[in-house]
Design an enzyme around this catalytic site. Structure first.
Site, PDB file in Angstrom:
ATOM      1  N   ASP A 152       0.810  -1.226   0.000  1.00 54.40           N
ATOM      2  CA  ASP A 152       0.000   0.000   0.000  1.00 54.40           C
ATOM      3  C   ASP A 152       0.840   1.272   0.000  1.00 54.40           C
ATOM      4  O   ASP A 152       0.306   2.369   0.202  1.00 54.40           O
ATOM      5  CB  ASP A 152      -0.933   0.004   1.223  1.00 54.40           C
ATOM      6  CG  ASP A 152      -2.047  -1.027   1.106  1.00 54.40           C
ATOM      7  OD1 ASP A 152      -2.613  -1.150   0.010  1.00 54.40           O
ATOM      8  OD2 ASP A 152      -2.343  -1.710   2.101  1.00 54.40           O
ATOM      9  N   HIS A 202      -3.136   2.204   7.887  1.00 56.31           N
ATOM     10  CA  HIS A 202      -4.223   1.481   7.212  1.00 56.31           C
ATOM     11  C   HIS A 202      -4.530   0.245   8.045  1.00 56.31           C
ATOM     12  O   HIS A 202      -3.626  -0.529   8.358  1.00 56.31           O
ATOM     13  CB  HIS A 202      -3.772   1.081   5.807  1.00 56.31           C
ATOM     14  CG  HIS A 202      -4.731   0.182   5.107  1.00 56.31           C
ATOM     15  ND1 HIS A 202      -6.096   0.411   5.067  1.00 56.31           N
ATOM     16  CD2 HIS A 202      -4.538  -0.970   4.408  1.00 56.31           C
ATOM     17  CE1 HIS A 202      -6.683  -0.546   4.370  1.00 56.31           C
ATOM     18  NE2 HIS A 202      -5.775  -1.399   3.963  1.00 56.31           N
ATOM     19  N   HIS A 241      -7.717  -2.954   8.918  1.00 56.75           N
ATOM     20  CA  HIS A 241      -8.975  -3.589   8.519  1.00 56.75           C
ATOM     21  C   HIS A 241      -9.835  -3.762   9.774  1.00 56.75           C
ATOM     22  O   HIS A 241     -10.461  -4.795   9.956  1.00 56.75           O
ATOM     23  CB  HIS A 241      -8.719  -4.931   7.830  1.00 56.75           C
ATOM     24  CG  HIS A 241      -8.294  -4.798   6.408  1.00 56.75           C
ATOM     25  ND1 HIS A 241      -8.741  -5.624   5.407  1.00 56.75           N
ATOM     26  CD2 HIS A 241      -7.477  -3.913   5.796  1.00 56.75           C
ATOM     27  CE1 HIS A 241      -8.195  -5.273   4.254  1.00 56.75           C
ATOM     28  NE2 HIS A 241      -7.412  -4.243   4.460  1.00 56.75           N
ATOM     29  N   ASP A 245     -15.196  14.521  19.815  1.00 53.85           N
ATOM     30  CA  ASP A 245     -13.934  14.733  20.532  1.00 53.85           C
ATOM     31  C   ASP A 245     -12.719  14.546  19.607  1.00 53.85           C
ATOM     32  O   ASP A 245     -11.665  15.127  19.851  1.00 53.85           O
ATOM     33  CB  ASP A 245     -13.812  13.748  21.706  1.00 53.85           C
ATOM     34  CG  ASP A 245     -14.606  14.190  22.938  1.00 53.85           C
ATOM     35  OD1 ASP A 245     -14.928  15.374  23.048  1.00 53.85           O
ATOM     36  OD2 ASP A 245     -14.903  13.321  23.779  1.00 53.85           O
ATOM     37  N   HIS A 263     -13.179  -1.318   0.679  1.00 51.91           N
ATOM     38  CA  HIS A 263     -11.842  -1.688   1.105  1.00 51.91           C
ATOM     39  C   HIS A 263     -11.714  -1.570   2.630  1.00 51.91           C
ATOM     40  O   HIS A 263     -11.846  -2.560   3.331  1.00 51.91           O
ATOM     41  CB  HIS A 263     -10.820  -0.823   0.362  1.00 51.91           C
ATOM     42  CG  HIS A 263      -9.406  -1.266   0.555  1.00 51.91           C
ATOM     43  ND1 HIS A 263      -8.418  -1.034  -0.363  1.00 51.91           N
ATOM     44  CD2 HIS A 263      -8.816  -1.913   1.571  1.00 51.91           C
ATOM     45  CE1 HIS A 263      -7.274  -1.540   0.089  1.00 51.91           C
ATOM     46  NE2 HIS A 263      -7.496  -2.073   1.249  1.00 51.91           N
ATOM     47  N   TYR A 268      -9.357  20.229  28.455  1.00 52.28           N
ATOM     48  CA  TYR A 268      -9.385  18.887  29.055  1.00 52.28           C
ATOM     49  C   TYR A 268      -8.052  18.548  29.711  1.00 52.28           C
ATOM     50  O   TYR A 268      -7.006  18.956  29.221  1.00 52.28           O
ATOM     51  CB  TYR A 268      -9.710  17.873  27.951  1.00 52.28           C
ATOM     52  CG  TYR A 268      -9.992  16.495  28.452  1.00 52.28           C
ATOM     53  CD1 TYR A 268     -11.241  16.156  28.965  1.00 52.28           C
ATOM     54  CD2 TYR A 268      -8.995  15.514  28.425  1.00 52.28           C
ATOM     55  CE1 TYR A 268     -11.509  14.878  29.430  1.00 52.28           C
ATOM     56  CE2 TYR A 268      -9.243  14.231  28.893  1.00 52.28           C
ATOM     57  CZ  TYR A 268     -10.503  13.939  29.397  1.00 52.28           C
ATOM     58  OH  TYR A 268     -10.744  12.670  29.856  1.00 52.28           O
TER      59      TYR A 268
END
Lengths: 230, 230, 230, 230
Positions: free
Chosen positions: C76, C95, C97, C120, C169, C227
């Site tokens: 990739d 990347h 899955h 957020d 994908h 925060y």
């Protein structure tokens, strides 16, 4: 002697429902019966599972009369009694709040046989009871819960489909032995999980054929069972 | 010698299906074939996985004739045989009850290619078989289960889509080797899980394009494979 | 020296995606860039995570020209390069899955902001890319995957919504640092899971208001962040 | 002395929400009040759970005035204060991002009582708040979050249904004690999970009857409680 063995078996069945993830907190209860003496052993009410010993199991007869116990029985006792009185072939009753069986009970959705796993253990649709009437709830709630299960099996053999979903509540499961009742409770949860998912993606899918249902059920039950090494 | 290695490999594949969560209780079975001798090794029927040794594996030929075995073969043997006879490129067959593949089989819903993970391992739609007829169920149920799988691949290369969903039952998966069949069974479950979820939220979504399907499949298969360090 | 640190950080980010359950098998890849030298370190192709060391990380420049490597880069790579070239504020690309983000990519369903957890970390809708054309797939698939992500951010700041779902994908995620990109990938999965469930039970529910989106995003980002203990 | 005990109890409740899987990262916060002194202890903002000690707990009065603290309180403090001021019977407040309760809040879908588990702990529907107005969000967001919860309980006893779903945000739960609030937060998540699933497969299913709701709620609450060994 026999009662000691029964208490030990009932304790084991109760612990098995926890170990297999069918029961949370102090929900759920299992009982067993010695048909010769007509005596039942059942889980006590509200005792944490991790503290339970055989001595906590509560003994009573088929009318619920206690036998020299130190503990109060499960608050669901009268449902168990109604099942033992009506279904004379059963030796054990288990009530769980297992996730998908409870979801189907809350959805008031019977579990039709969609696959061979269902057919291996349940010879037909697992019914949902009717709702209890306000009067039943107010006057004899726990016993009436047993009665509506029995009603749902009018004309059917309760050992062929050893489970019912009590509407808005959860599953009751039974079997000839405590061991079989635990296995039926596990398979019920698996079958309920698969039915929920299959019907969500394919609401119109129908049950498997009568032939396939019979083929798989008889593979593991009855005189012509062919499964395993025996 | 070869049979000893085959038995060990078949045992390992059976244990792998349990380890990867594709099989519960004694459900599921894996077999492998030595194409030179035409001999098959398959899991025995109803033996708990934790007790299984290579010696439990049952040897038979392509017609199911046993070879000096002490154990009965998996009750699904005839399905495996039908696949080995019809699909001559395959070296292993696995049957699981993995959750989402079984759900799609119960929903009788083919798994269309919705993503590149599907395309990496399955070059097209994973089919659902037709339902068996009552006559098939009553006379030759297990063999007919193999036949309807073979029917579903008429005109297709079974190694390009190495799995089928048997309607109302569950998945059968295959591969050139036991190792590939186990991998295909794992990917099938993942692909089935994603398809179930994607189709539930987007029932109208179509398959990925033929170009994308081909691109990913050929990336890992065939002469022009480009994936990895080799 | 800087490259050694970058390689170690990229390895750590890759391992973090596995540890947090966002990546299975050898799927998924993370890269980081040193903007001063214009050099990128990325995961190698097809090396098992458990064997990976910093030395496996592949170094190249923004045009993909390798720097004295023994390993082939992730398949990739060209997608990562396209993102680094177009989004000059980003320091890392991941990347995965991960289950629900991939499901939403397969369903081709953008993730609208339904709650404050989304707000957020993602200041608006997480887009789905358009489908690639057959020509793009056949001639320059991996680079074109980057291009359609860049297209989806036309006129938007990619650091305000540091993720995209590539149709059919899965997700690509980025951040100013590798640590932020890993966190964004984790939150994306959580947000995708909640969106899938909320939209399944309430398909008509709309996004939270612009006011609420801005309030929560600015609570953790920008000059007025309030925060934490600093 | 009392404050030391309160700090320890509040820390324990915060850690319990993590242990029971109701809270991820630094999301979520629990507080408790000593009604005699009118002092509240609450989780600090953005401190990792694994580093938290009783000394991190922040003390303030019902108007939020701090008492000699080294740490900033949870950014949700003003919501907790609004609940303590309006619901004088409560002793603890917990905010989680537990999965299904948050999903129902994002779906803006109240949790109707579908089963007896719900009835055992929540005597009626668990409401969703109205959406905040842009002006409320911009001028007094956190306090207004408390106000819309209080609004949703107009005319109802907040201890009979000790939880609310803040639209597009997540659940706030309370109880007479920290221990009860943690239990309520756990049961809420279980009830939300079952409701989500039951309503997905049976969107038209209605709540259980008033009789059944009352029967189960009174079994564990009030003067006539019958559950357990006491």
């Amino acid at each position: 002697m026999i009662l000691d063995a029964l208490k030990a078996d009932v304790l084991n069945a109760n612990l098995a429902t926890v170990r297999h993830g069918l029961v949370k907190a102090t929900f759920g209860n299992a009982s067993g019966i010695d048909r010769d003496s007509g005596l039942i052993a059942i889980k006590p009410s509200g005792v944490p599972y991790e503290e339970m010993t055989p001595e906590h199991m509560v003994i009573c007869d088929l009318d619920g009369r206690p036998r020299d116990n130190r503990f109060r029985p499960s608050s669901d006792l009268d449902t168990h009694l109604a099942l033992y009185r009506a279904f004379d072939g059963i030796g054990a009753v288990i009530h769980t709040h297992s996730t998908f069986a409870t979801i189907m009970a809350q959805a008031q959705h019977p579990i039709i046989p969609l696959g061979t796993t269902h057919a291996d253990y349940f010879h037909g649709e697992i019914p949902v009871t009717r709702n209890l009437t306000p009067q039943e709830i107010e006057t004899r709630y726990v016993a009436a819960t047993g009665d509506v299960i029995v009603e749902a099996f009018a004309g059917r053999d309760p050992l062929e489909v050893p489970a019912a979903l009590v509407a808005g509540h959860g599953p009751f499961v039974w079997g000839e032995t405590l061991e079989m009742a635990v296995l039926n409770a596990m398979i019920l949860e698996e079958v309920a999980k698969m039915a929920w998912h299959a019907l969500t993606i394919a609401p119109a899918v129908g049950p498997i054929s009568k032939s396939l249902l019979d083929r798989h059920y008889s593979r593991k039950h009855g005189a012509n069972a062919t499964y395993g090494q025996n």
